[in-house]
Scaffold this active site. Structure first.
Site, PDB file in Angstrom:
ATOM      1  N   GLY A 191       0.817  -1.229  -0.109  1.00 39.93           N
ATOM      2  CA  GLY A 191       0.040   0.054  -0.056  1.00 39.93           C
ATOM      3  C   GLY A 191       0.769   1.273   0.098  1.00 39.93           C
ATOM      4  O   GLY A 191       2.048   1.070   0.199  1.00 39.93           O
ATOM      5  N   PRO A 193       2.587   4.889   0.882  1.00 43.11           N
ATOM      6  CA  PRO A 193       3.090   5.279   2.160  1.00 43.11           C
ATOM      7  C   PRO A 193       2.251   6.011   3.124  1.00 43.11           C
ATOM      8  O   PRO A 193       1.310   6.649   2.780  1.00 43.11           O
ATOM      9  CB  PRO A 193       4.464   6.291   1.973  1.00 43.11           C
ATOM     10  CG  PRO A 193       4.287   6.182   0.488  1.00 43.11           C
ATOM     11  CD  PRO A 193       3.113   5.528  -0.159  1.00 43.11           C
ATOM     12  N   GLY A 194       2.421   5.777   4.769  1.00 39.26           N
ATOM     13  CA  GLY A 194       1.542   6.363   5.531  1.00 39.26           C
ATOM     14  C   GLY A 194       0.255   5.745   5.517  1.00 39.26           C
ATOM     15  O   GLY A 194      -0.580   6.274   6.565  1.00 39.26           O
ATOM     16  N   GLY A 196      -0.263   3.073   7.070  1.00 41.12           N
ATOM     17  CA  GLY A 196      -0.106   2.186   8.523  1.00 41.12           C
ATOM     18  C   GLY A 196       0.307   0.711   8.435  1.00 41.12           C
ATOM     19  O   GLY A 196      -0.162  -0.078   9.279  1.00 41.12           O
ATOM     20  N   LYS A 197       1.124   0.359   7.559  1.00 39.76           N
ATOM     21  CA  LYS A 197       1.636  -0.727   7.325  1.00 39.76           C
ATOM     22  C   LYS A 197       2.506  -1.039   8.314  1.00 39.76           C
ATOM     23  O   LYS A 197       2.451  -2.043   9.199  1.00 39.76           O
ATOM     24  CB  LYS A 197       2.123  -0.951   6.075  1.00 39.76           C
ATOM     25  CG  LYS A 197       1.393  -0.793   4.792  1.00 39.76           C
ATOM     26  CD  LYS A 197       2.415  -1.014   3.261  1.00 39.76           C
ATOM     27  CE  LYS A 197       3.502   0.379   3.411  1.00 39.76           C
ATOM     28  NZ  LYS A 197       2.622   1.657   3.054  1.00 39.76           N
ATOM     29  N   THR A 198       3.557  -0.439   8.887  1.00 42.70           N
ATOM     30  CA  THR A 198       4.367  -0.583  10.098  1.00 42.70           C
ATOM     31  C   THR A 198       3.504  -0.777  11.269  1.00 42.70           C
ATOM     32  O   THR A 198       3.689  -1.752  12.134  1.00 42.70           O
ATOM     33  CB  THR A 198       5.332   0.563  10.172  1.00 42.70           C
ATOM     34  OG1 THR A 198       5.648   0.840   9.005  1.00 42.70           O
ATOM     35  CG2 THR A 198       6.456   0.355  11.229  1.00 42.70           C
ATOM     36  N   GLU A 413      -5.793  31.094 -10.966  1.00 46.07           N
ATOM     37  CA  GLU A 413      -6.678  30.387 -10.047  1.00 46.07           C
ATOM     38  C   GLU A 413      -8.023  30.429 -10.259  1.00 46.07           C
ATOM     39  O   GLU A 413      -8.948  29.575 -10.267  1.00 46.07           O
ATOM     40  CB  GLU A 413      -6.405  30.588  -8.498  1.00 46.07           C
ATOM     41  CG  GLU A 413      -4.961  30.395  -7.882  1.00 46.07           C
ATOM     42  CD  GLU A 413      -4.717  28.854  -8.181  1.00 46.07           C
ATOM     43  OE1 GLU A 413      -5.554  28.133  -8.097  1.00 46.07           O
ATOM     44  OE2 GLU A 413      -3.350  28.787  -8.418  1.00 46.07           O
ATOM     45  N   ASP A 489       0.155  21.815 -12.992  1.00 44.16           N
ATOM     46  CA  ASP A 489      -0.903  21.523 -13.877  1.00 44.16           C
ATOM     47  C   ASP A 489      -0.661  20.790 -15.029  1.00 44.16           C
ATOM     48  O   ASP A 489      -1.433  19.670 -15.258  1.00 44.16           O
ATOM     49  CB  ASP A 489      -1.846  22.916 -14.109  1.00 44.16           C
ATOM     50  CG  ASP A 489      -2.094  23.712 -12.990  1.00 44.16           C
ATOM     51  OD1 ASP A 489      -2.216  23.056 -11.884  1.00 44.16           O
ATOM     52  OD2 ASP A 489      -2.146  24.861 -13.060  1.00 44.16           O
TER      53      ASP A 489
END
Ligand code: ADP
Ligand code: ZN
Length: 594
Positions: A191, A193-194, A196-198, A413, A489
């Site tokens: 999955g 990064p970040g 929650g694998k660890t 913008e 963009d």
């Protein structure tokens, strides 16, 4: 020792050396304060000023009238004794012992020097003396008692379910042994990064109450040949002695890239990988050691790692959906006082694409903001600002654009926003800002999807491209010339267009073929895919043409939409320049007033 530290220690050695030289020069005179030149001594004798002397081979110590003590360096002078006798000076002989002074002037500085050196080495990191230069920096971390449990991990229910069995096994390995059940040796958590694998791997150890060994694959990469392999052996050795336990290898892809790819086959990595394979084959999971690893790029792993008996089970840990995000927010909000717990639902709705680490970050930022504002509870305004900060990096109010640049950014913008508004069924514009955030974004237009999406139609993808190009189109309409501000963009638009043609078969000319094997869906995109497709050069040229055609088409469309609303564009941009941020509602009102 890193180079900075080394430089540091060299500096200190210089200083120590300098101190030593100073001591050498000044020590003797410090201890012998009344040295006089020999000539002066001689003339004092002639003038009958000297009353007594003690002569040693090198020095003459003596006393003048009024008890003034002096000494002088002895010079070869055959007349000395006669002259002394002539002037009635009392003479004593002496065997000089210079031992004490030698000690002081030589040994003391050396002792001092080594003392300082030793002290500095110790200060530069307890374990990092110069003896350890060149040793592995891959550290094995071991946690005997893991405090993390499944209650700390949210939004990944399917993964948790799959890992239940492993926990069961680690708790009562005897039961499984007796029944002869087959337990996987290696589990690969896949999955972005970040997500929650660890955390998940740790929670498995926590739930089962077993030790948790961890090591990161990326740390192996720049080591000397052989060191990594030794580390792997070491890791398994340690783990086996603590079984049942879990070994977790983070960033397995750094270590387990397919062998022999790339311009330079990395010999060290290869050796380390081979050692890992050997170790995996060599142990029996029934002994109670479970290997877990994490990667966000399973496609580049060496196939040997994925064979049966190795990492033969994969568990997907994907970005959380809205419900999952809410659950994660709740987990992290346990330690925070919220003004209204219902706010979390709004935040969960606002943050599609955020992973667990981002959400933890949002709550953390919000809590810090509340503290800074002296509030007793975290309110919606802090939460919202925290989301914006996490989205665009920290707000950099002090970064000043000049007036021209600001005007251009404002029109750019509003260009995005107007195209988004004019497209039926597009995501609502939430907010437009020209407060620079981070380094890359000079302004931003935030759209709020009404729901999470897992499927997109061809026209929706085209709309996305048109919206992305709206900024540049507005610049062209207003200034007759484009700027560098649209690079990001353009990159995003090109990525989408490429995916449409190469992966999703959305080009008439190339037909319903997917030319890209390993590409994940664009919702999971972690960066441009690097695997070369297996198609001809002719096809490659056609792809380029099609991508260009698609983008040109959407650019035309965006420009036409904006040209039709040029007055609105100028008007709203003026408002944006004054206020710096405007909300979606304000934009609608301003546009309607035109
Ligand atoms: P990964 O290993 O997938 O890169 P980590 O496990 O290191 O991600 O996650 C980093 C941090 O983000 C965790 O320590 C935790 O605070 C938070 N986090 C990530 N995913 C979750 C989740 N599913 N539930 C709760 N917290 C999470
Ligand atoms: Zn833009």
């Amino acid at each position: 020792m890193d180079p900075k530290q080394r430089q540091f220690s060299i500096w200190y050695m210089f200083i120590a050396l300098w101190v030593l030289i100073l001591i050498q020069t000044f020590l003797p005179s410090l201890f012998n304060p009344t040295e006089i030149p020999y000539s002066e001594f001689k003339s004092s004798v002639e003038a009958n000023k000297v009353t007594e002397v003690t002569v040693s081979p090198q020095v003459i110590h003596g006393k003048m009238k009024e008890d003034k003590v002096f000494h002088t360096i002895r010079i070869e002078d055959p007349d000395l004794l006669r002259s002394l006798a002539q002037h009635q000076v009392k003479v004593t002989g002496m065997i000089e012992s210079t031992l004490f002074r030698d000690l002081l002037s030589w040994i003391l500085p050396i002792v001092l020097f080594f003392g300082v050196w030793w002290f500095l080495l110790r200060r530069m990191g307890q374990s990092q003396g110069f003896m350890t230069v060149g040793q592995s920096k891959a550290k094995i971390y071991m946690e005997k008692e893991v405090k993390v449990t499944f209650a700390d991990v949210a939004g990944v229910d399917e993964a948790k379910e799959e890992l239940e069995e492993i926990i069961e096994f680690l708790k009562t390995p005897e039961k499984f042994r007796r029944l002869g059940g087959k337990i996987p040796k290696g589990i690969l958590l896949v999955g972005p990064p970040g997500t929650g694998k660890t955390l998940l791997a740790k929670a498995v150890a926590g739930e089962a109450g077993v030790p948790f060994f961890s090591i990161s694959g990326s740390e192996f990469v720049e080591m000397f040949v052989g060191v990594g392999a030794a580390r792997v052996r070491d890791l398994f050795e340690q783990a086996k002695s603590k079984a049942p336990c879990i070994i977790f290898i983070d960033e397995l892809d750094a270590l387990g890239k397919a062998r022999g790819v790339g311009p330079m086959a990395h010999e060290e990595r290869e050796q380390t990988l081979n050692q890992l394979l050997v170790e995996m084959d060599g142990f029996d999971s029934r002994a109670g050691v479970i290997l877990m690893a994490a990667t966000n790029r399973p496609e580049i792993l060496d196939p040997a790692l994925l064979r049966p008996g190795r990492f033969d089970r994969q568990v997907l840990v994907d970005r959380p959906d809205k419900i999952g995000r809410l659950a994660i927010l709740k987990v992290h909000a346990r330690s925070i006082t919220l003004a209204d717990p219902a706010d979390l639902e709004t935040i969960a709705a606002m943050t599609p694409g955020f992973v667990g680490a981002d959400l933890a970050n949002v709550l953390n930022e919000a809590a810090l903001l509340a503290v800074r504002r002296n509030k007793d509870a975290v309110g919606m305004s802090e939460l919202q600002e925290a989301v914006e900060r996490v989205v665009g990096g920290l707000e950099k109010k002090n970064r000043v654009l000049n007036q021209m640049e600001r005007a251009r950014v404002a029109h750019h913008e509003i260009g995005h926003a107007l195209v988004a508004m004019s497209i039926p069924g597009g995501d609502a514009v939430h907010k437009i800002s020209i407060i620079p955030r981070g380094i890359a974004a000079l302004g931003y237009t935030m759209q709020l999807p009404t729901e999470d999406r897992f499927l997109m139609t061809e026209s929706e993808l085209k709309n996305r491209i048109a919206i992305l190009l709206g900024g540049r189109a507005a610049e062209e309409v207003i200034y007759g010339e484009v700027s560098t501000g649209a690079q990001d963009d353009l990159r995003k638009a090109t990525d989408i267009a490429k995916s449409m043609i190469k992966a999703y078969g959305m080009s008439e000319k190339l037909g319903q073929v997917s030319l890209e094997r390993d590409r994940q869906s664009i919702f999971l995109q972690t960066g441009p895919s690097q695997t070369p497709g297996d198609y001809s050069e002719q096809t490659s040229r056609e792809i380029d043409c099609e991508v260009r055609l698609l983008i040109d088409e959407q650019y035309e469309r965006a420009r036409d939409l904006i040209k039709a609303q040029e007055a609105t564009l100028r008007h709203v941009a003026q408002a944006l320049l004054e206020k710096e941020t405007i909300t979606g509602e304000e934009l609608k009102a301003l546009a309607a007033a035109q």
